[in-house]
Design a protein around this motif. Sequence first.
Motif, PDB file in Angstrom:
ATOM      1  N   LYS A 154       3.950   6.397  -3.314  1.00  0.00           N
ATOM      2  CA  LYS A 154       4.417   5.725  -3.835  1.00  0.00           C
ATOM      3  C   LYS A 154       3.993   4.365  -3.911  1.00  0.00           C
ATOM      4  O   LYS A 154       4.362   3.211  -4.782  1.00  0.00           O
ATOM      5  CB  LYS A 154       5.795   6.206  -4.393  1.00  0.00           C
ATOM      6  N   LEU A 155       4.934   3.940  -2.654  1.00  0.00           N
ATOM      7  CA  LEU A 155       4.315   2.460  -2.531  1.00  0.00           C
ATOM      8  C   LEU A 155       3.833   1.384  -3.358  1.00  0.00           C
ATOM      9  O   LEU A 155       3.534   0.542  -4.057  1.00  0.00           O
ATOM     10  CB  LEU A 155       4.562   2.421  -0.998  1.00  0.00           C
ATOM     11  N   VAL A 156       2.198   2.199  -2.643  1.00  0.00           N
ATOM     12  CA  VAL A 156       0.706   1.655  -2.982  1.00  0.00           C
ATOM     13  C   VAL A 156       0.598   2.027  -4.715  1.00  0.00           C
ATOM     14  O   VAL A 156       0.490   1.228  -5.374  1.00  0.00           O
ATOM     15  CB  VAL A 156      -0.966   2.217  -2.666  1.00  0.00           C
ATOM     16  N   GLY A 157       2.088   3.280  -4.995  1.00  0.00           N
ATOM     17  CA  GLY A 157       1.343   3.075  -6.874  1.00  0.00           C
ATOM     18  C   GLY A 157       2.357   2.174  -7.152  1.00  0.00           C
ATOM     19  O   GLY A 157       1.591   1.495  -8.002  1.00  0.00           O
ATOM     20  N   ALA A 161      -4.226  -1.770   1.685  1.00  0.00           N
ATOM     21  CA  ALA A 161      -3.889  -0.416   1.485  1.00  0.00           C
ATOM     22  C   ALA A 161      -4.139  -0.656  -0.429  1.00  0.00           C
ATOM     23  O   ALA A 161      -4.710  -0.220  -1.069  1.00  0.00           O
ATOM     24  CB  ALA A 161      -2.676   1.012   1.135  1.00  0.00           C
ATOM     25  N   LEU A 162      -3.323  -1.859  -0.845  1.00  0.00           N
ATOM     26  CA  LEU A 162      -3.589  -2.003  -2.314  1.00  0.00           C
ATOM     27  C   LEU A 162      -4.788  -3.123  -2.593  1.00  0.00           C
ATOM     28  O   LEU A 162      -5.079  -1.861  -3.745  1.00  0.00           O
ATOM     29  CB  LEU A 162      -1.938  -3.451  -2.353  1.00  0.00           C
ATOM     30  N   THR A 163      -4.880  -3.160  -1.901  1.00  0.00           N
ATOM     31  CA  THR A 163      -6.229  -4.135  -1.787  1.00  0.00           C
ATOM     32  C   THR A 163      -7.915  -3.013  -2.670  1.00  0.00           C
ATOM     33  O   THR A 163      -8.406  -2.821  -3.365  1.00  0.00           O
ATOM     34  CB  THR A 163      -7.106  -4.576  -1.266  1.00  0.00           C
ATOM     35  N   SER A 164      -7.505  -2.183  -1.597  1.00  0.00           N
ATOM     36  CA  SER A 164      -8.561  -0.351  -1.316  1.00  0.00           C
ATOM     37  C   SER A 164      -8.191   0.167  -2.913  1.00  0.00           C
ATOM     38  O   SER A 164      -9.436   0.449  -3.453  1.00  0.00           O
ATOM     39  CB  SER A 164      -8.161   0.349  -0.390  1.00  0.00           C
ATOM     40  N   THR A 165      -7.030   0.169  -3.240  1.00  0.00           N
ATOM     41  CA  THR A 165      -6.967   0.816  -3.935  1.00  0.00           C
ATOM     42  C   THR A 165      -7.199   0.410  -5.556  1.00  0.00           C
ATOM     43  O   THR A 165      -8.099   1.339  -6.132  1.00  0.00           O
ATOM     44  CB  THR A 165      -5.699   1.411  -4.656  1.00  0.00           C
ATOM     45  N   SER A 166      -6.683  -0.592  -5.607  1.00  0.00           N
ATOM     46  CA  SER A 166      -6.858  -1.617  -7.063  1.00  0.00           C
ATOM     47  C   SER A 166      -8.470  -1.886  -7.145  1.00  0.00           C
ATOM     48  O   SER A 166      -9.090  -2.334  -7.822  1.00  0.00           O
ATOM     49  CB  SER A 166      -6.665  -2.764  -6.500  1.00  0.00           C
ATOM     50  N   THR A 167      -9.067  -2.062  -5.429  1.00  0.00           N
ATOM     51  CA  THR A 167     -11.000  -2.224  -6.400  1.00  0.00           C
ATOM     52  C   THR A 167     -11.755  -0.773  -6.880  1.00  0.00           C
ATOM     53  O   THR A 167     -12.712  -1.255  -7.706  1.00  0.00           O
ATOM     54  CB  THR A 167     -11.427  -2.035  -4.571  1.00  0.00           C
ATOM     55  N   LEU A 168     -11.080   0.373  -6.265  1.00  0.00           N
ATOM     56  CA  LEU A 168     -10.938   1.698  -6.748  1.00  0.00           C
ATOM     57  C   LEU A 168     -11.258   1.752  -8.208  1.00  0.00           C
ATOM     58  O   LEU A 168     -12.096   2.176  -8.940  1.00  0.00           O
ATOM     59  CB  LEU A 168     -11.201   2.802  -6.124  1.00  0.00           C
ATOM     60  N   VAL A 169     -10.490   1.118  -8.963  1.00  0.00           N
ATOM     61  CA  VAL A 169      -9.441   1.835  -9.815  1.00  0.00           C
ATOM     62  C   VAL A 169      -9.979   0.155 -11.250  1.00  0.00           C
ATOM     63  O   VAL A 169     -10.046   0.145 -12.315  1.00  0.00           O
ATOM     64  CB  VAL A 169      -8.303   2.261 -10.419  1.00  0.00           C
ATOM     65  N   ALA A 170     -10.319  -0.992 -10.332  1.00  0.00           N
ATOM     66  CA  ALA A 170     -10.806  -2.226 -11.278  1.00  0.00           C
ATOM     67  C   ALA A 170     -11.930  -1.667 -11.670  1.00  0.00           C
ATOM     68  O   ALA A 170     -12.055  -2.786 -13.185  1.00  0.00           O
ATOM     69  CB  ALA A 170     -10.949  -2.572 -10.188  1.00  0.00           C
ATOM     70  N   PRO A 171     -13.262  -1.086 -11.953  1.00  0.00           N
ATOM     71  CA  PRO A 171     -13.659  -1.337 -12.537  1.00  0.00           C
ATOM     72  C   PRO A 171     -13.737  -0.216 -14.175  1.00  0.00           C
ATOM     73  O   PRO A 171     -14.341  -0.659 -14.933  1.00  0.00           O
ATOM     74  CB  PRO A 171     -14.932  -0.190 -12.524  1.00  0.00           C
ATOM     75  N   LEU A 172     -12.415   0.182 -13.980  1.00  0.00           N
ATOM     76  CA  LEU A 172     -12.096   0.935 -15.562  1.00  0.00           C
ATOM     77  C   LEU A 172     -10.956  -0.998 -15.630  1.00  0.00           C
ATOM     78  O   LEU A 172     -10.976  -0.293 -17.232  1.00  0.00           O
ATOM     79  CB  LEU A 172     -11.652   1.890 -15.298  1.00  0.00           C
ATOM     80  N   LEU A 173      -9.801  -0.721 -15.091  1.00  0.00           N
ATOM     81  CA  LEU A 173      -8.855  -1.200 -15.308  1.00  0.00           C
ATOM     82  C   LEU A 173      -8.295  -2.715 -16.245  1.00  0.00           C
ATOM     83  O   LEU A 173      -8.380  -3.166 -16.931  1.00  0.00           O
ATOM     84  CB  LEU A 173      -7.584  -0.895 -14.243  1.00  0.00           C
TER      85      LEU A 173
END
Length: 169
Positions: free
Chosen positions: A66-69, A128-140
């Motif tokens: 949830k922290l990353v969320g 962790a935030l950078t990794s996660t945001s990089t994965l969803v960045a192409p859409l968001l």
Amino acid sequence: MFNKVCHRISQLMLVWVVIAGVIGYIKPPTLTWMKPHMEWLFALTMLGIGMVTSLKDYEPMIRQPKLVGLGMVAQFGIMPISAYIVAKLLRLPTDLALGLIIAGAAPDAMAAGVVCYAANADLAYSVALTSTSTLVAPLLTPAFTYFLGREYFQIPFMDMVYSILKMVI
């Protein structure tokens, strides 16, 4: 010996970044030769950040995803909407408004990790935030740019998706 050298290099990472920033500001041609090699420079920076973290540092994120969320909601919710509101309140010209919205909709970059490291903050959380945001960045990032910036400029949504996908891959 290798670990000592790596540790020393990572300790001085902020110094290298500041020196490069000052040199690039004062005399840009000094650093322009690096442009074709940016991917490798990013990789080296990320390697440096990875060298100062351990798997144990990531345990809180594994136990409480949830922290990353929450960080993702802040990053892809609060930031682009705040950028839009600021652009409206200041009645920014089209180019500045759109630039601010894109900056607000783009995920943090490896610079966040360098700053977290220099500030002695939670580097593993930043990674962790950078990794996660990089994965969803192409859409968001294109989605927020499209929905918040289309009144300023025609946004080529799919072109942005492809462009960011190429950068991420």
